[in-house]
Write a protein that holds these residues in place. Structure first.
Motif, PDB file in Angstrom:
ATOM      1  N   GLN A  41       0.948  -1.100   0.089  1.00  0.00           N
ATOM      2  CA  GLN A  41       0.024   0.008   0.017  1.00  0.00           C
ATOM      3  C   GLN A  41       0.950   1.087   0.056  1.00  0.00           C
ATOM      4  OE1 GLN A  41      -3.018  -0.118   2.892  1.00  0.00           O
ATOM      5  NE2 GLN A  41      -3.405  -2.530   2.466  1.00  0.00           N
ATOM      6  N   PHE A  42       2.071   1.118   0.487  1.00  0.00           N
ATOM      7  CA  PHE A  42       2.824   2.382   0.603  1.00  0.00           C
ATOM      8  C   PHE A  42       3.891   2.509  -0.743  1.00  0.00           C
ATOM      9  CE2 PHE A  42       7.094   4.168   1.954  1.00  0.00           C
ATOM     10  CZ  PHE A  42       6.426   5.503   2.096  1.00  0.00           C
ATOM     11  N   LEU A  43       4.708   1.431  -0.795  1.00  0.00           N
ATOM     12  CA  LEU A  43       5.718   1.402  -1.741  1.00  0.00           C
ATOM     13  C   LEU A  43       5.172   1.566  -3.186  1.00  0.00           C
ATOM     14  CD1 LEU A  43       8.573  -0.881  -0.339  1.00  0.00           C
ATOM     15  CD2 LEU A  43       8.684   1.567  -0.570  1.00  0.00           C
ATOM     16  N   SER A  44       3.802   0.784  -3.378  1.00  0.00           N
ATOM     17  CA  SER A  44       3.332   0.751  -4.620  1.00  0.00           C
ATOM     18  C   SER A  44       2.535   1.930  -5.185  1.00  0.00           C
ATOM     19  CB  SER A  44       2.325  -0.357  -4.714  1.00  0.00           C
ATOM     20  OG  SER A  44       1.203  -0.232  -3.794  1.00  0.00           O
ATOM     21  N   VAL A  45       2.477   3.095  -4.201  1.00  0.00           N
ATOM     22  CA  VAL A  45       1.822   4.154  -4.511  1.00  0.00           C
ATOM     23  C   VAL A  45       2.544   5.460  -4.225  1.00  0.00           C
ATOM     24  CG1 VAL A  45      -0.487   3.407  -4.424  1.00  0.00           C
ATOM     25  CG2 VAL A  45       0.430   4.469  -2.467  1.00  0.00           C
ATOM     26  N   ASP A  46       3.471   5.586  -3.503  1.00  0.00           N
ATOM     27  CA  ASP A  46       4.437   6.517  -3.160  1.00  0.00           C
ATOM     28  C   ASP A  46       5.187   7.211  -4.191  1.00  0.00           C
ATOM     29  OD1 ASP A  46       6.606   8.140  -1.996  1.00  0.00           O
ATOM     30  OD2 ASP A  46       5.455   8.274  -0.431  1.00  0.00           O
ATOM     31  N   ARG A  47       4.983   8.469  -4.637  1.00  0.00           N
ATOM     32  CA  ARG A  47       5.897   8.751  -5.868  1.00  0.00           C
ATOM     33  C   ARG A  47       7.309   9.298  -5.568  1.00  0.00           C
ATOM     34  NH1 ARG A  47       1.566  11.042 -10.346  1.00  0.00           N
ATOM     35  NH2 ARG A  47      -0.098   9.662  -9.764  1.00  0.00           N
ATOM     36  N   SER A  48       7.435   9.194  -4.561  1.00  0.00           N
ATOM     37  CA  SER A  48       8.872   9.823  -4.067  1.00  0.00           C
ATOM     38  C   SER A  48      10.049   8.827  -4.359  1.00  0.00           C
ATOM     39  CB  SER A  48       8.762  10.272  -2.624  1.00  0.00           C
ATOM     40  OG  SER A  48       8.708   9.218  -1.708  1.00  0.00           O
ATOM     41  N   PHE A  49       9.445   7.589  -4.708  1.00  0.00           N
ATOM     42  CA  PHE A  49      10.653   6.526  -5.085  1.00  0.00           C
ATOM     43  C   PHE A  49      10.767   6.386  -6.384  1.00  0.00           C
ATOM     44  CE2 PHE A  49       9.011   5.409  -0.868  1.00  0.00           C
ATOM     45  CZ  PHE A  49       9.989   4.697  -0.365  1.00  0.00           C
ATOM     46  N   SER A  50      11.999   6.361  -6.770  1.00  0.00           N
ATOM     47  CA  SER A  50      12.351   6.134  -8.435  1.00  0.00           C
ATOM     48  C   SER A  50      12.112   4.529  -8.487  1.00  0.00           C
ATOM     49  CB  SER A  50      13.812   6.473  -8.619  1.00  0.00           C
ATOM     50  OG  SER A  50      14.748   5.726  -7.952  1.00  0.00           O
ATOM     51  N   ASP A  51      12.342   3.989  -9.690  1.00  0.00           N
ATOM     52  CA  ASP A  51      12.331   2.566  -9.776  1.00  0.00           C
ATOM     53  C   ASP A  51      13.372   1.749  -8.862  1.00  0.00           C
ATOM     54  OD1 ASP A  51       9.887   2.747 -11.375  1.00  0.00           O
ATOM     55  OD2 ASP A  51      10.822   2.860 -13.314  1.00  0.00           O
ATOM     56  N   ALA A  52      14.612   2.546  -9.147  1.00  0.00           N
ATOM     57  CA  ALA A  52      15.606   1.695  -8.418  1.00  0.00           C
ATOM     58  C   ALA A  52      15.643   1.813  -6.923  1.00  0.00           C
ATOM     59  CB  ALA A  52      16.997   2.362  -8.959  1.00  0.00           C
ATOM     60  N   GLU A  53      15.112   2.823  -6.334  1.00  0.00           N
ATOM     61  CA  GLU A  53      14.849   3.157  -4.887  1.00  0.00           C
ATOM     62  C   GLU A  53      13.836   2.278  -4.602  1.00  0.00           C
ATOM     63  OE1 GLU A  53      16.088   7.591  -4.915  1.00  0.00           O
ATOM     64  OE2 GLU A  53      14.090   7.208  -5.084  1.00  0.00           O
ATOM     65  N   ARG A  54      12.744   2.186  -5.172  1.00  0.00           N
ATOM     66  CA  ARG A  54      11.467   1.014  -4.760  1.00  0.00           C
ATOM     67  C   ARG A  54      11.972  -0.352  -5.024  1.00  0.00           C
ATOM     68  NH1 ARG A  54       8.079   3.095  -7.695  1.00  0.00           N
ATOM     69  NH2 ARG A  54       7.137   4.328  -6.236  1.00  0.00           N
ATOM     70  N   ALA A  55      13.041  -0.876  -5.704  1.00  0.00           N
ATOM     71  CA  ALA A  55      13.395  -1.905  -6.045  1.00  0.00           C
ATOM     72  C   ALA A  55      14.295  -2.311  -4.714  1.00  0.00           C
ATOM     73  CB  ALA A  55      14.045  -2.334  -7.124  1.00  0.00           C
ATOM     74  N   ALA A  56      15.340  -1.221  -4.183  1.00  0.00           N
ATOM     75  CA  ALA A  56      15.964  -1.464  -3.103  1.00  0.00           C
ATOM     76  C   ALA A  56      15.288  -1.411  -1.895  1.00  0.00           C
ATOM     77  CB  ALA A  56      17.128  -0.131  -3.209  1.00  0.00           C
ATOM     78  N   ALA A  57      14.219  -0.882  -1.862  1.00  0.00           N
ATOM     79  CA  ALA A  57      13.286  -0.807  -0.642  1.00  0.00           C
ATOM     80  C   ALA A  57      12.682  -2.198  -0.562  1.00  0.00           C
ATOM     81  CB  ALA A  57      12.281   0.370  -0.602  1.00  0.00           C
TER      82      ALA A  57
END
Length: 181
Positions: A41-57
């Protein structure tokens, strides 16, 4: 001691162990549920993450899930804060310390000055600490502690220094990042 007393003691011990096991299972299930909310619910919608940052998270969450059974609550919350900090956006963060946050704090407030960290405010009864220069935490240089808590927060170095003024006075933050045991 009769066998009945021994049996009663054994049954009590097994019951206590079973209750502790159930509490551990409930605790782990709760943390896994929280991690699922962060993932889904958070990582899938928060726009402050780049694709690489989302993958790292997501990778950090996977590591956390694998390590959950051996971690304290503080050691679980710290990586969750680091997941938010992966965005590199200082506005995306876990609010753990300020304004009655989740983590406890010592009864002092510190601030970095040119000559190092000093105690600038205290709770009643700790007046003798006002103005004291803080050089070590847990027997280690305060600079090491500041580096240890840095991954808890995104943002520039000025923001990280400001947030360190809170996290360096939190036993939970210091435990969570593994700086103190």
């Amino acid at each position: 001691m009769s066998w009945r007393v021994i049996l009663a003691c054994a049954v009590a011990l097994v019951g206590a162990a079973s209750a502790a096991s159930a509490q551990t299972a409930d605790r782990l299930a709760g943390w896994r549920s929280d991690a699922g909310v962060i993932r889904d619910q958070f990582l899938s919608v928060d726009r402050s993450f780049s694709d690489a940052e989302r993958a790292a998270a997501l990778q950090r969450l996977d590591r956390l899930d694998a390590d959950l059974p051996r971690l304290s609550d503080q050691q679980i919350v710290a990586p969750i804060a680091m997941v938010a900090a992966t965005s590199q956006n200082a506005h995306t963060r876990a609010y753990l310390l300020r304004n009655r946050g989740w983590w406890r704090r010592y009864p002092i407030r510190i601030w970095p000055f040119a000559d190092g960290w000093r105690v600038i405010a205290v709770q009643p009864g700790y007046d003798a600490l006002l103005g004291v220069r803080l050089t070590r935490i847990g027997g280690r240089p305060i600079a090491d502690a500041q580096r240890a808590v840095r991954p808890l927060f995104a943002g520039n170095d000025a923001w990280a220094s400001y947030m360190a003024s809170y996290s360096l006075t939190s036993p939970d933050a210091l435990l969570g990042v593994g700086f103190v045991g």
